[in-house]
Scaffold this motif. Structure first.
Motif, PDB file in Angstrom:
ATOM      1  N   GLY A 124       0.762  -1.236   0.000  1.00  0.00           N
ATOM      2  CA  GLY A 124       0.000   0.000   0.000  1.00  0.00           C
ATOM      3  C   GLY A 124       0.793   1.286   0.000  1.00  0.00           C
ATOM      4  N   LEU A 125       2.036   1.285  -0.506  1.00  0.00           N
ATOM      5  CA  LEU A 125       2.846   2.508  -0.511  1.00  0.00           C
ATOM      6  C   LEU A 125       2.522   3.424  -1.682  1.00  0.00           C
ATOM      7  CD1 LEU A 125       4.489   0.743   1.558  1.00  0.00           C
ATOM      8  CD2 LEU A 125       6.505   1.978   0.754  1.00  0.00           C
ATOM      9  N   PHE A 126       1.822   2.918  -2.692  1.00  0.00           N
ATOM     10  CA  PHE A 126       1.515   3.713  -3.883  1.00  0.00           C
ATOM     11  C   PHE A 126       0.021   4.026  -3.947  1.00  0.00           C
ATOM     12  CE2 PHE A 126       5.305   1.277  -5.375  1.00  0.00           C
ATOM     13  CZ  PHE A 126       6.136   2.357  -5.655  1.00  0.00           C
ATOM     14  N   SER A 127      -0.290   5.019  -4.760  1.00  0.00           N
ATOM     15  CA  SER A 127      -1.682   5.274  -5.116  1.00  0.00           C
ATOM     16  C   SER A 127      -2.184   4.107  -5.969  1.00  0.00           C
ATOM     17  CB  SER A 127      -1.782   6.576  -5.913  1.00  0.00           C
ATOM     18  OG  SER A 127      -1.232   6.393  -7.215  1.00  0.00           O
ATOM     19  N   PRO A 128      -3.502   4.009  -6.198  1.00  0.00           N
ATOM     20  CA  PRO A 128      -3.993   2.930  -7.074  1.00  0.00           C
ATOM     21  C   PRO A 128      -3.316   2.912  -8.439  1.00  0.00           C
ATOM     22  CG  PRO A 128      -5.815   3.914  -5.881  1.00  0.00           C
ATOM     23  CD  PRO A 128      -4.603   4.748  -5.557  1.00  0.00           C
ATOM     24  N   ALA A 129      -3.120   4.096  -9.027  1.00  0.00           N
ATOM     25  CA  ALA A 129      -2.457   4.139 -10.338  1.00  0.00           C
ATOM     26  C   ALA A 129      -0.993   3.720 -10.213  1.00  0.00           C
ATOM     27  CB  ALA A 129      -2.551   5.548 -10.930  1.00  0.00           C
ATOM     28  N   GLY A 130      -0.330   4.162  -9.135  1.00  0.00           N
ATOM     29  CA  GLY A 130       1.068   3.795  -8.921  1.00  0.00           C
ATOM     30  C   GLY A 130       1.234   2.310  -8.666  1.00  0.00           C
ATOM     31  N   ALA A 131       0.291   1.738  -7.890  1.00  0.00           N
ATOM     32  CA  ALA A 131       0.343   0.301  -7.626  1.00  0.00           C
ATOM     33  C   ALA A 131       0.171  -0.493  -8.911  1.00  0.00           C
ATOM     34  CB  ALA A 131      -0.734  -0.078  -6.613  1.00  0.00           C
ATOM     35  N   GLU A 132      -0.737  -0.030  -9.761  1.00  0.00           N
ATOM     36  CA  GLU A 132      -0.947  -0.707 -11.040  1.00  0.00           C
ATOM     37  C   GLU A 132       0.324  -0.656 -11.894  1.00  0.00           C
ATOM     38  OE1 GLU A 132      -3.922  -0.528 -14.944  1.00  0.00           O
ATOM     39  OE2 GLU A 132      -4.232   0.822 -13.249  1.00  0.00           O
ATOM     40  N   ALA A 133       1.006   0.500 -11.875  1.00  0.00           N
ATOM     41  CA  ALA A 133       2.243   0.635 -12.651  1.00  0.00           C
ATOM     42  C   ALA A 133       3.333  -0.288 -12.112  1.00  0.00           C
ATOM     43  CB  ALA A 133       2.716   2.082 -12.629  1.00  0.00           C
ATOM     44  N   ALA A 134       3.464  -0.353 -10.776  1.00  0.00           N
ATOM     45  CA  ALA A 134       4.495  -1.194 -10.164  1.00  0.00           C
ATOM     46  C   ALA A 134       4.219  -2.674 -10.411  1.00  0.00           C
ATOM     47  CB  ALA A 134       4.591  -0.915  -8.670  1.00  0.00           C
ATOM     48  N   LEU A 135       2.961  -3.069 -10.224  1.00  0.00           N
ATOM     49  CA  LEU A 135       2.614  -4.478 -10.409  1.00  0.00           C
ATOM     50  C   LEU A 135       2.635  -4.882 -11.879  1.00  0.00           C
ATOM     51  CD1 LEU A 135      -0.316  -4.694  -7.847  1.00  0.00           C
ATOM     52  CD2 LEU A 135       1.969  -5.687  -7.604  1.00  0.00           C
ATOM     53  N   GLY A 136       2.543  -3.902 -12.770  1.00  0.00           N
ATOM     54  CA  GLY A 136       2.565  -4.191 -14.202  1.00  0.00           C
ATOM     55  C   GLY A 136       3.954  -4.294 -14.786  1.00  0.00           C
ATOM     56  N   LEU A 137       4.986  -4.085 -13.985  1.00  0.00           N
ATOM     57  CA  LEU A 137       6.363  -4.164 -14.487  1.00  0.00           C
ATOM     58  C   LEU A 137       6.743  -5.634 -14.704  1.00  0.00           C
ATOM     59  CD1 LEU A 137       8.142  -1.517 -12.199  1.00  0.00           C
ATOM     60  CD2 LEU A 137       7.774  -1.335 -14.667  1.00  0.00           C
ATOM     61  N   ALA A 138       6.735  -6.068 -15.951  1.00  0.00           N
ATOM     62  CA  ALA A 138       7.125  -7.447 -16.251  1.00  0.00           C
ATOM     63  C   ALA A 138       8.629  -7.634 -16.129  1.00  0.00           C
ATOM     64  CB  ALA A 138       6.661  -7.829 -17.656  1.00  0.00           C
ATOM     65  N   SER A 139       9.376  -6.562 -16.337  1.00  0.00           N
ATOM     66  CA  SER A 139      10.835  -6.595 -16.191  1.00  0.00           C
ATOM     67  C   SER A 139      11.311  -5.182 -15.903  1.00  0.00           C
ATOM     68  CB  SER A 139      11.503  -7.135 -17.458  1.00  0.00           C
ATOM     69  OG  SER A 139      11.251  -6.264 -18.545  1.00  0.00           O
ATOM     70  N   LEU A 140      12.521  -5.075 -15.392  1.00  0.00           N
ATOM     71  CA  LEU A 140      13.126  -3.777 -15.124  1.00  0.00           C
ATOM     72  C   LEU A 140      14.638  -3.957 -15.227  1.00  0.00           C
ATOM     73  CD1 LEU A 140      12.305  -0.838 -14.215  1.00  0.00           C
ATOM     74  CD2 LEU A 140      12.932  -1.550 -11.904  1.00  0.00           C
ATOM     75  N   SER A 141      15.252  -3.311 -16.197  1.00  0.00           N
ATOM     76  CA  SER A 141      16.706  -3.423 -16.350  1.00  0.00           C
ATOM     77  C   SER A 141      17.395  -2.605 -15.268  1.00  0.00           C
ATOM     78  CB  SER A 141      17.139  -2.927 -17.729  1.00  0.00           C
ATOM     79  OG  SER A 141      16.973  -1.515 -17.816  1.00  0.00           O
ATOM     80  N   SER A 142      18.675  -2.876 -15.054  1.00  0.00           N
ATOM     81  CA  SER A 142      19.430  -2.089 -14.078  1.00  0.00           C
ATOM     82  C   SER A 142      19.528  -0.638 -14.506  1.00  0.00           C
ATOM     83  CB  SER A 142      20.822  -2.695 -13.889  1.00  0.00           C
ATOM     84  OG  SER A 142      20.718  -3.949 -13.245  1.00  0.00           O
ATOM     85  N   ALA A 143      19.624  -0.383 -15.811  1.00  0.00           N
ATOM     86  CA  ALA A 143      19.675   0.998 -16.297  1.00  0.00           C
ATOM     87  C   ALA A 143      18.361   1.716 -16.004  1.00  0.00           C
ATOM     88  CB  ALA A 143      19.975   1.023 -17.789  1.00  0.00           C
ATOM     89  N   GLU A 144      17.239   1.026 -16.192  1.00  0.00           N
ATOM     90  CA  GLU A 144      15.934   1.619 -15.889  1.00  0.00           C
ATOM     91  C   GLU A 144      15.766   1.854 -14.400  1.00  0.00           C
ATOM     92  OE1 GLU A 144      13.353  -0.334 -19.581  1.00  0.00           O
ATOM     93  OE2 GLU A 144      13.677  -1.467 -17.720  1.00  0.00           O
ATOM     94  N   ALA A 145      16.223   0.899 -13.580  1.00  0.00           N
ATOM     95  CA  ALA A 145      16.142   1.065 -12.130  1.00  0.00           C
ATOM     96  C   ALA A 145      17.019   2.220 -11.660  1.00  0.00           C
ATOM     97  CB  ALA A 145      16.563  -0.234 -11.437  1.00  0.00           C
ATOM     98  N   ASP A 146      18.190   2.360 -12.272  1.00  0.00           N
ATOM     99  CA  ASP A 146      19.095   3.454 -11.933  1.00  0.00           C
ATOM    100  C   ASP A 146      18.447   4.800 -12.265  1.00  0.00           C
ATOM    101  OD1 ASP A 146      21.985   4.069 -11.132  1.00  0.00           O
ATOM    102  OD2 ASP A 146      21.804   5.158 -13.028  1.00  0.00           O
ATOM    103  N   ALA A 147      17.764   4.860 -13.405  1.00  0.00           N
ATOM    104  CA  ALA A 147      17.068   6.091 -13.789  1.00  0.00           C
ATOM    105  C   ALA A 147      15.955   6.415 -12.801  1.00  0.00           C
ATOM    106  CB  ALA A 147      16.510   5.951 -15.199  1.00  0.00           C
TER     107      ALA A 147
END
Length: 429
Positions: free
Chosen positions: A291-314
């Motif tokens: 519950g740390l994100f808004s509903p839209a933020g939670a949807e975005a976080a849970l929808g991440l099928a992958s995340l590269s180290s470069a994307e995480a760094d950004a």
């Protein structure tokens, strides 16, 4: 970083907080494993002797270098001058493994062919071999296996330098000494010319890219599994990515359980580019579930099928254009990802501080140890190196009284391999 209360509570509840490590206790465990590895006893640190020594290559000397790693193959001529090393020539090729019929003989023939034009000016040969090999006292390497991306029939048990020199002789090449070097030792020796001015109290090698590893110079009398007397320090490859003595959090365990080899390379899974993106993704998903994100933020976080180290760094650095549309969610995501990078920096600081404690380097503020570093994560990440430098200040320097600086250079493996060749050349019969 100053974390918000909700992020700090979340990280602590999952064992992922950057300041949750007792760094001195972790360093004590690391040093204990170093001792076990040097004695040839069961340890998560292999402590592999390289039979190579440090020093400063003579000005005017030159070495020919082969750098074989992954799918890339490079040949270079490196000169050492009064002002430092210079790569005079370099050629790049794909590894000669274009089909499943490639053999060890094909690889050696290709290597000799590409190296031959460099030998007239070179006093020695260095071979940076980034595959599993048992290092011999003759500074050669007996192949254990190649990686999955590079398969060469008949490679197992072959001596790399001996086979290369035999092929060069067959082609009428001038006699040269050759030594094998792994990439971490090469990175360490890339700073060899820096020792000439007396400003640094020795070298340490750090690779943090797709993987993680360190090396350092240790008196051979302390390498008990060799049974050698005390003498000139020998470079030892720690294989530190395998260290298993750090406390892990919920998302470390989740990542490890889903990996190809659960329980293996645990420090690497907490610190390297191959894993930091996925570790951030799992942390973001966990935060969404809590519950740390808004509903839209939670949807975005849970929808991440992958995340590269470069994307995480950004994300950690607050760069625009991420998956979180609301500013509050983007800020929370930045805190969470930064926590993963800051904890990675704390883990690497444990590794480096343990080496300084073990070797006794870096006690003088005006003569620090020089950590020669290379790898995409340490070089390209906007978050990791500043966090690591802060950890070295707050832990190694303030708490332990040890001083170190991080040094990076272009083409570090090539320069270090040339230094290894010149400093460790064997007499030719």
């Amino acid at each position: 970083m100053n974390y918000s209360d909700k992020v700090r509570v979340f990280l602590a509840s999952h064992g992922m907080e950057p300041d949750g490590l007792d760094l001195e206790e972790c360093a004590a465990r690391f040093i204990a494993d170093m001792e076990l590895g040097l004695a040839g006893l069961t340890s998560s640190l292999d402590m592999i002797p390289t039979y190579l020594t440090c020093g400063v290559p003579a000005a005017g000397s030159k070495a020919a270098v082969i750098d074989a790693g992954g799918t890339n193959f490079r040949v270079a001529l490196v000169a050492f001058t009064e002002s430092g090393p210079v790569i005079e020539r370099m050629e790049r090729y794909a590894m000669p493994v274009s089909d499943s019929a490639a053999t060890w003989e094909d690889f050696i023939s290709f290597s000799a062919e590409k190296l031959l034009p460099f030998l007239d000016e070179a006093g020695a040969i260095g071979f940076c071999f980034s595959y599993r090999a048992e290092v011999t006292p003759e500074r050669d390497g007996r192949v254990i296996a190649m990686s999955k991306a590079v398969q060469l029939a008949g490679c197992e048990g072959r001596l790399v330098c001996a086979d290369l020199l035999a092929e060069l002789r067959r082609r009428g090449a001038p006699e040269r000494s050759a030594v094998i070097v792994n990439d971490t030792a090469a990175v360490m020796l890339s700073g060899s010319s820096l020792l000439s001015g007396g400003e640094y109290d020795g070298l340490v090698g750090l690779v943090c890219g797709t993987g993680q590893n360190t090396c350092c110079a240790i008196d051979p009398g302390r390498i008990r599994k060799l049974g050698l007397p005390a003498g000139e320090p020998m470079i030892v490859n720690l294989e530190s990515g395998c260290f298993d003595g750090l406390p892990r959090g919920d998302f470390d365990r989740e990542l490890d359980a889903a990996s190809t080899l659960p329980g293996d390379h645990l420090l690497e899974k907490m610190t390297s580019g191959a894993y930091l993106g996925e570790l951030c993704r799992l942390t973001l998903r966990g935060a969404a579930a809590d519950g740390l994100f808004s509903p839209a933020g939670a949807e975005a976080a849970l929808g991440l099928a992958s995340l590269s180290s470069a994307e995480a760094d950004a994300l950690a650095s607050g760069a625009p254009g991420g998956p979180f549309s609301e500013a509050a969610d983007a800020e929370t995501a930045a805190e969470l990802c930064m926590a993963v990078y800051e904890r990675a920096a704390a883990c690497i600081a444990v590794n480096l501080a343990s080496i300084l404690l073990f070797t006794g380097a870096g006690h003088e503020p005006d003569r620090p140890a020089c950590i020669c570093a290379d790898g995409s994560t340490i070089v390209k990440s906007r978050c990791l190196r500043p966090a690591l430098e802060e950890q070295l200040r707050s832990f190694a320097e303030t708490e332990l009284g040890l001083h170190a600086v991080i040094h990076t250079s272009d083409e570090a493996p090539v320069i270090g391999t040339a230094a290894a060749a010149l400093l460790n050349a064997l007499e030719i019969a």
